[in-house]
Write a protein that holds these residues in place. Structure first.
Motif, mmCIF file in Angstrom:
data_model
loop_
_atom_site.group_PDB
_atom_site.id
_atom_site.type_symbol
_atom_site.label_atom_id
_atom_site.label_comp_id
_atom_site.label_asym_id
_atom_site.label_seq_id
_atom_site.Cartn_x
_atom_site.Cartn_y
_atom_site.Cartn_z
ATOM 1 N N SER A 50 0.766 -1.054 -0.044
ATOM 2 C CA SER A 50 0.046 0.193 -0.022
ATOM 3 C C SER A 50 0.889 1.258 -0.076
ATOM 4 O O SER A 50 2.049 1.215 0.329
ATOM 5 C CB SER A 50 -0.865 -0.048 1.254
ATOM 6 N N GLN A 51 0.386 2.130 -0.556
ATOM 7 C CA GLN A 51 1.230 3.901 -0.294
ATOM 8 C C GLN A 51 1.711 3.881 0.938
ATOM 9 O O GLN A 51 2.851 4.349 1.124
ATOM 10 C CB GLN A 51 0.245 5.007 -0.677
ATOM 11 N N ARG A 52 0.759 3.651 2.304
ATOM 12 C CA ARG A 52 1.594 3.941 3.329
ATOM 13 C C ARG A 52 2.659 3.124 3.838
ATOM 14 O O ARG A 52 3.548 3.473 4.474
ATOM 15 C CB ARG A 52 0.328 3.616 4.519
ATOM 16 N N ARG A 53 2.429 1.758 3.153
ATOM 17 C CA ARG A 53 3.485 0.880 3.733
ATOM 18 C C ARG A 53 4.734 1.139 3.061
ATOM 19 O O ARG A 53 5.774 1.168 3.346
ATOM 20 C CB ARG A 53 3.177 -0.727 3.282
ATOM 21 N N ARG A 56 6.197 4.276 4.535
ATOM 22 C CA ARG A 56 7.034 3.474 5.916
ATOM 23 C C ARG A 56 8.078 2.681 5.625
ATOM 24 O O ARG A 56 9.285 2.937 6.369
ATOM 25 C CB ARG A 56 5.888 2.556 6.578
ATOM 26 N N LEU A 57 8.237 2.048 4.582
ATOM 27 C CA LEU A 57 9.437 1.352 4.155
ATOM 28 C C LEU A 57 10.550 2.102 3.831
ATOM 29 O O LEU A 57 11.788 1.984 4.267
ATOM 30 C CB LEU A 57 9.304 0.267 2.909
ATOM 31 N N ILE A 58 10.177 3.214 3.260
ATOM 32 C CA ILE A 58 11.268 4.180 2.789
ATOM 33 C C ILE A 58 11.796 4.980 4.293
ATOM 34 O O ILE A 58 13.002 5.092 4.604
ATOM 35 C CB ILE A 58 10.933 5.261 2.001
ATOM 36 N N SER A 59 10.909 5.558 4.988
ATOM 37 C CA SER A 59 11.253 6.268 6.171
ATOM 38 C C SER A 59 11.879 5.326 7.266
ATOM 39 O O SER A 59 12.669 5.832 7.939
ATOM 40 C CB SER A 59 10.158 6.869 6.806
ATOM 41 N N ASN A 149 9.272 14.005 2.051
ATOM 42 C CA ASN A 149 9.637 12.465 2.582
ATOM 43 C C ASN A 149 8.719 11.604 2.117
ATOM 44 O O ASN A 149 7.782 11.947 1.015
ATOM 45 C CB ASN A 149 9.279 12.976 4.364
ATOM 46 N N GLY A 150 8.598 10.400 2.649
ATOM 47 C CA GLY A 150 8.012 9.249 1.982
ATOM 48 C C GLY A 150 6.400 9.518 1.933
ATOM 49 O O GLY A 150 5.834 9.342 0.772
ATOM 50 N N ALA A 151 5.775 10.212 3.102
ATOM 51 C CA ALA A 151 4.261 10.425 2.829
ATOM 52 C C ALA A 151 4.024 11.591 1.718
ATOM 53 O O ALA A 151 3.004 11.432 1.088
ATOM 54 C CB ALA A 151 3.917 11.167 4.236
ATOM 55 N N THR A 152 4.830 12.500 1.609
ATOM 56 C CA THR A 152 4.698 13.616 0.596
ATOM 57 C C THR A 152 4.886 12.838 -0.933
ATOM 58 O O THR A 152 3.966 13.106 -1.938
ATOM 59 C CB THR A 152 5.361 14.915 0.779
ATOM 60 N N LEU A 153 5.869 12.288 -0.746
ATOM 61 C CA LEU A 153 6.091 11.709 -2.403
ATOM 62 C C LEU A 153 5.168 10.580 -2.809
ATOM 63 O O LEU A 153 4.819 10.597 -3.917
ATOM 64 C CB LEU A 153 7.505 10.842 -2.419
ATOM 65 N N PHE A 154 4.538 9.698 -1.654
ATOM 66 C CA PHE A 154 3.590 8.902 -2.266
ATOM 67 C C PHE A 154 2.136 9.459 -2.025
ATOM 68 O O PHE A 154 1.151 8.689 -2.060
ATOM 69 C CB PHE A 154 3.844 7.675 -1.124
ATOM 70 N N SER A 162 -9.105 6.021 1.121
ATOM 71 C CA SER A 162 -8.776 5.005 0.033
ATOM 72 C C SER A 162 -7.300 5.473 -0.333
ATOM 73 O O SER A 162 -6.857 6.502 -0.317
ATOM 74 C CB SER A 162 -9.662 5.735 -1.224
ATOM 75 N N GLU A 163 -6.595 4.507 -0.871
ATOM 76 C CA GLU A 163 -5.261 4.605 -1.346
ATOM 77 C C GLU A 163 -5.011 3.695 -2.267
ATOM 78 O O GLU A 163 -5.663 2.426 -2.458
ATOM 79 C CB GLU A 163 -4.252 4.466 -0.116
ATOM 80 N N GLY A 164 -4.048 3.804 -3.408
ATOM 81 C CA GLY A 164 -3.550 3.104 -4.276
ATOM 82 C C GLY A 164 -2.436 2.027 -3.983
ATOM 83 O O GLY A 164 -2.120 2.001 -2.763
ATOM 84 N N LEU A 165 -2.095 1.335 -4.812
ATOM 85 C CA LEU A 165 -1.006 0.263 -4.293
ATOM 86 C C LEU A 165 0.334 0.765 -5.041
ATOM 87 O O LEU A 165 0.349 1.721 -6.134
ATOM 88 C CB LEU A 165 -1.492 -1.102 -5.201
ATOM 89 N N VAL A 166 1.332 0.359 -4.560
ATOM 90 C CA VAL A 166 2.697 0.792 -5.004
ATOM 91 C C VAL A 166 3.450 -0.654 -5.333
ATOM 92 O O VAL A 166 3.690 -1.578 -4.548
ATOM 93 C CB VAL A 166 3.351 1.398 -3.972
#
Length: 212
Positions: A50-53, A56-59, A149-154, A162-166
């Protein structure tokens, strides 16, 4: 887990990793021509998260600010591709790409241009190879360089659920004896990912057919 109904099977994931590795090896040879030096690129792993994940993986891995090159792609599956580096690595990359003889100020000035060009080569090679091997075509927008940061880039929007997938790819670079790590992320909605999954199945059937 929201990826449940478009999770890639192990076989699909292997096929995609293989396709992407061919794409980045083509990117490496283009970069080699551009900078006149050995470039080694590899994608050790591909995951659908997920976008959040993904953020998080990057941060978890990168405490510094990030720089990304972004290009949108459209075709049978569409989305947004990002090539992401930790900010400290991006200057290393600029120095490697430009020959390393720059002062810090010059490197910063050339950074946007060198990053956009490098990102364009890598993302285009990856996506063009994917499209080609899946027997489809994709069109891409011109590259933009972003910071955040990760949250802004994603583009995580806290107000909506709702969110998309990465499609999240780690990428290892070695340029002129400098080790530079980065990430490629492709943000797609569920229908696009479902199409990609279907195209990967067709690709696998073709390969199995040729082997048979």
């Amino acid at each position: 887990m929201i990826t449940g109904h478009v999770a890639l099977s192990e076989l699909e994931q292997d096929a995609l990793t293989e396709i992407v590795n061919i794409g980045v090896s083509r990117a490496a040879s283009s970069l080699r021509k551009m900078i006149g030096d050995q470039v080694v690129l590899s994608v050790p792993s591909v995951e659908v998260v997920s976008q959040r994940r993904a953020a998080r993986l990057i941060s978890e891995r990168e405490v510094v600010d990030l720089i990304a090159v972004r290009q949108d792609f459209s075709g049978p599956f569409c989305g947004r591709a990002l090539l992401i580096f930790p900010e400290t690595n991006s200057l290393e990359l600029v120095r490697a790409v430009t020959g390393g003889a720059l002062s810090a100020e010059e490197a910063v000035e050339m950074e946007q241009e060198a990053l956009a060009e490098t990102g364009n080569i890598i993302l285009n090679s990856c996506l063009a190879t994917m499209a080609n091997m899946l027997k489809r075509s994709l069109s891409m927008t011109i590259p933009e360089v972003l910071r955040g940061n990760g949250a802004t880039l994603f583009e995580i929007d806290e107000t909506t659920g709702s969110e998309g997938l990465v499609l999240f790819l780690y990428i290892d670079f070695a340029v002129r004896q400098r080790d530079i790590r980065g990430y490629i992320a492709m943000l797609m909605d569920i229908p696009s990912l479902a199409t990609l999954k279907q195209l990967l199945d067709e690709f696998i059937s073709r390969i199995v057919g040729e082997d048979g």
